[in-house]
Design a protein around this motif. Structure first.
Motif, PDB file in Angstrom:
ATOM      1  N   ALA A 136     -11.356   4.693  19.803  1.00  0.00           N
ATOM      2  CA  ALA A 136     -11.380   3.323  19.302  1.00  0.00           C
ATOM      3  C   ALA A 136     -12.656   3.030  18.511  1.00  0.00           C
ATOM      4  N   VAL A 137     -13.805   3.387  19.070  1.00  0.00           N
ATOM      5  CA  VAL A 137     -15.077   3.063  18.424  1.00  0.00           C
ATOM      6  C   VAL A 137     -15.267   3.877  17.150  1.00  0.00           C
ATOM      7  N   ALA A 138     -14.895   5.155  17.183  1.00  0.00           N
ATOM      8  CA  ALA A 138     -15.065   6.005  16.005  1.00  0.00           C
ATOM      9  C   ALA A 138     -14.146   5.578  14.862  1.00  0.00           C
ATOM     10  N   LEU A 139     -12.960   5.077  15.185  1.00  0.00           N
ATOM     11  CA  LEU A 139     -11.997   4.716  14.152  1.00  0.00           C
ATOM     12  C   LEU A 139     -12.094   3.254  13.721  1.00  0.00           C
ATOM     13  N   PHE A 140     -12.449   2.349  14.657  1.00  0.00           N
ATOM     14  CA  PHE A 140     -12.396   0.914  14.359  1.00  0.00           C
ATOM     15  C   PHE A 140     -13.726   0.189  14.526  1.00  0.00           C
ATOM     16  N   GLY A 141     -14.733   0.849  15.076  1.00  0.00           N
ATOM     17  CA  GLY A 141     -16.006   0.187  15.320  1.00  0.00           C
ATOM     18  C   GLY A 141     -16.025  -0.556  16.647  1.00  0.00           C
ATOM     19  N   MET A 142     -17.049  -1.341  16.855  1.00  0.00           N
ATOM     20  CA  MET A 142     -17.202  -2.074  18.114  1.00  0.00           C
ATOM     21  C   MET A 142     -16.361  -3.353  18.091  1.00  0.00           C
ATOM     22  N   PRO A 143     -15.661  -3.623  19.192  1.00  0.00           N
ATOM     23  CA  PRO A 143     -14.856  -4.853  19.267  1.00  0.00           C
ATOM     24  C   PRO A 143     -15.731  -6.076  19.499  1.00  0.00           C
ATOM     25  N   GLN A 144     -15.135  -7.260  19.258  1.00  0.00           N
ATOM     26  CA  GLN A 144     -15.847  -8.514  19.497  1.00  0.00           C
ATOM     27  C   GLN A 144     -15.811  -8.911  20.970  1.00  0.00           C
ATOM     28  N   GLU A 145     -14.674  -8.681  21.607  1.00  0.00           N
ATOM     29  CA  GLU A 145     -14.514  -9.021  23.014  1.00  0.00           C
ATOM     30  C   GLU A 145     -13.738  -7.914  23.702  1.00  0.00           C
ATOM     31  N   ALA A 166      -7.449  -1.294  29.147  1.00  0.00           N
ATOM     32  CA  ALA A 166      -8.521  -2.051  28.493  1.00  0.00           C
ATOM     33  C   ALA A 166      -7.985  -2.658  27.208  1.00  0.00           C
ATOM     34  N   ILE A 167      -8.364  -3.890  26.949  1.00  0.00           N
ATOM     35  CA  ILE A 167      -7.993  -4.581  25.723  1.00  0.00           C
ATOM     36  C   ILE A 167      -9.259  -4.822  24.905  1.00  0.00           C
ATOM     37  N   LEU A 168      -9.278  -4.291  23.694  1.00  0.00           N
ATOM     38  CA  LEU A 168     -10.411  -4.471  22.795  1.00  0.00           C
ATOM     39  C   LEU A 168      -9.976  -5.404  21.671  1.00  0.00           C
ATOM     40  N   SER A 169     -10.678  -6.516  21.510  1.00  0.00           N
ATOM     41  CA  SER A 169     -10.297  -7.516  20.511  1.00  0.00           C
ATOM     42  C   SER A 169     -11.168  -7.394  19.267  1.00  0.00           C
ATOM     43  N   TYR A 170     -10.508  -7.208  18.125  1.00  0.00           N
ATOM     44  CA  TYR A 170     -11.149  -7.163  16.815  1.00  0.00           C
ATOM     45  C   TYR A 170     -10.750  -8.425  16.046  1.00  0.00           C
ATOM     46  N   PRO A 171     -11.391  -8.717  14.929  1.00  0.00           N
ATOM     47  CA  PRO A 171     -11.093  -9.965  14.223  1.00  0.00           C
ATOM     48  C   PRO A 171      -9.616 -10.157  13.870  1.00  0.00           C
ATOM     49  N   GLU A 172      -8.907  -9.075  13.534  1.00  0.00           N
ATOM     50  CA  GLU A 172      -7.537  -9.228  13.044  1.00  0.00           C
ATOM     51  C   GLU A 172      -6.496  -8.512  13.900  1.00  0.00           C
ATOM     52  N   TYR A 173      -6.928  -7.846  14.974  1.00  0.00           N
ATOM     53  CA  TYR A 173      -5.971  -7.119  15.802  1.00  0.00           C
ATOM     54  C   TYR A 173      -6.611  -6.734  17.121  1.00  0.00           C
ATOM     55  N   THR A 174      -5.819  -6.161  17.989  1.00  0.00           N
ATOM     56  CA  THR A 174      -6.337  -5.634  19.257  1.00  0.00           C
ATOM     57  C   THR A 174      -6.038  -4.144  19.349  1.00  0.00           C
TER      58      THR A 174
END
Length: 336
Positions: A192-201, A219-227
């Motif tokens: 997740a981190v290598a492909l999408f970066g750090m999540p917001q929440e 685990a649910i990682l929330s990004y600005p436009e998707y999870t």
């Protein structure tokens, strides 16, 4: 010709053997030194793998061992002190994932590295070094719209049989920073981190077992436009594929840890295999990457890769800690 990297190892379990087998294929390492708490275990592992010396005292290992780089594959809770000793002795560090239990430990290690600029530090997260991962990342970059992902990596651990029998093996013990998130979960977090970066929440929903650690979790990682959803388990098996979602297209992956095959499926359901490289040893790509940097750290590309892996390691450490905090999961000796 690259110089041979003289390697010492801490730990003699199956993953150490797999890494030793990988360095034999890489042909840029020489195993010289073996540490184990048990004398016969150290001697047997050294004899089997051609090492010239074995130790049962960690101080003597670092003071007198004929190696310049150490591979640490001890229980998770021991990584920090052993890596710290290595850096203070001027040894390059390759530490199995998860590198350290919390952000406080990671910060201390990074400070030590700043003060010992000749020492290199690597976290052995094998999945992100594979050709298949690079192929997935390249295809992801071509997708015009990304709408999240689900990464699954679940494999029943034979050590769970011991838990069911009333015992507490290290990988399932809060004393040794065990649990599913700190093991198979690390691979999904790295993806997740290598492909999408750090999540917001973040949010973590663990399934606790008798010993007090998480046997499995979501685990649910929330990004600005998707999870991005992470599913992992050491107490059950899963054959569910992992997927990265576009608009009408997607990338399908066999699983988030092994990454043996990935397929791009377009809007018309046409399928293109984008990754199916099977390495002779799954740890070979990381062993070769580490050797490349150790032998020529000033090379521009090597320096760039090294700094990227180091930042990834710190971000993954932070995310793992944040997930545990969300679920109120603490290890023995940690202050809440």
């Amino acid at each position: 010709m690259d110089k041979m990297i003289k390697l010492g190892i801490i730990g003699t379990n199956w993953i150490t053997q797999q890494f030793v087998d990988a360095i034999k294929l890489a042909k840029t390492y020489e195993l010289t030194s073996v540490y184990s708490r048990h004398e016969q275990t150290a001697k047997d592992f050294a004899a089997k793998n051609g090492a010239t010396e074995s130790f049962t005292d960690l101080g003597t290992f670092f003071d007198n061992g004929a190696f310049d780089t150490v591979y640490i594959a001890s229980p998770n809770s021991l990584h920090f002190e052993q890596a710290k000793l290595a850096i203070l002795h001027g040894k390059n560090v390759i530490v199995e994932k998860p590198a350290f239990a919390n952000q406080k430990q990671m910060a201390q290690i990074q400070e030590l590295l700043t003060n010992h600029s000749d020492v290199l530090y690597f976290e052995a997260a094998r999945n992100i070094h594979t050709p298949n991962f690079h192929a997935i990342a390249a295809k992801l970059a071509e997708m015009t719209t990304v709408q999240g992902a689900e990464f699954t990596y679940s494999k029943y651990s034979s050590r769970y049989d011991q838990v069911l029998a009333g015992k507490e093996p290290n990988v399932f013990s809060p004393k040794f920073a065990g649990g599913a998130l700190q093991d198979l979960g690390v691979y999904t977090v790295y993806d997740a981190v290598a492909l999408f970066g750090m999540p917001q929440e973040v949010a973590y929903f663990p399934q606790l077992i008798r010993t007090g650690v998480d046997g499995k979790g979501t685990a649910i990682l929330s990004y600005p436009e998707y999870t991005v959803t992470l599913n992992f388990s050491k107490v059950s098996n899963s054959h569910m594929t992992s997927e990265i979602y576009g608009l009408k297209d997607l990338i399908s992956i066999d699983d988030a840890g092994e990454l043996r095959q990935a397929t791009y499926i377009d809007a018309d359901n046409n399928r293109q295999v984008i990754a199916n490289t099977i390495d002779e040893n799954p740890m070979l790509p990381e062993a070769e990457d580490f050797a490349r940097v150790i032998n020529d750290p000033q090379n521009e590309q090597n320096h760039k890769d090294y700094e990227n892996w180091r930042q990834l390691s710190m971000h993954v450490n932070k995310l793992l800690f944040n997930l545990r905090q969300d679920a109120h999961l603490y290890f023995v000796g940690e202050e809440e």
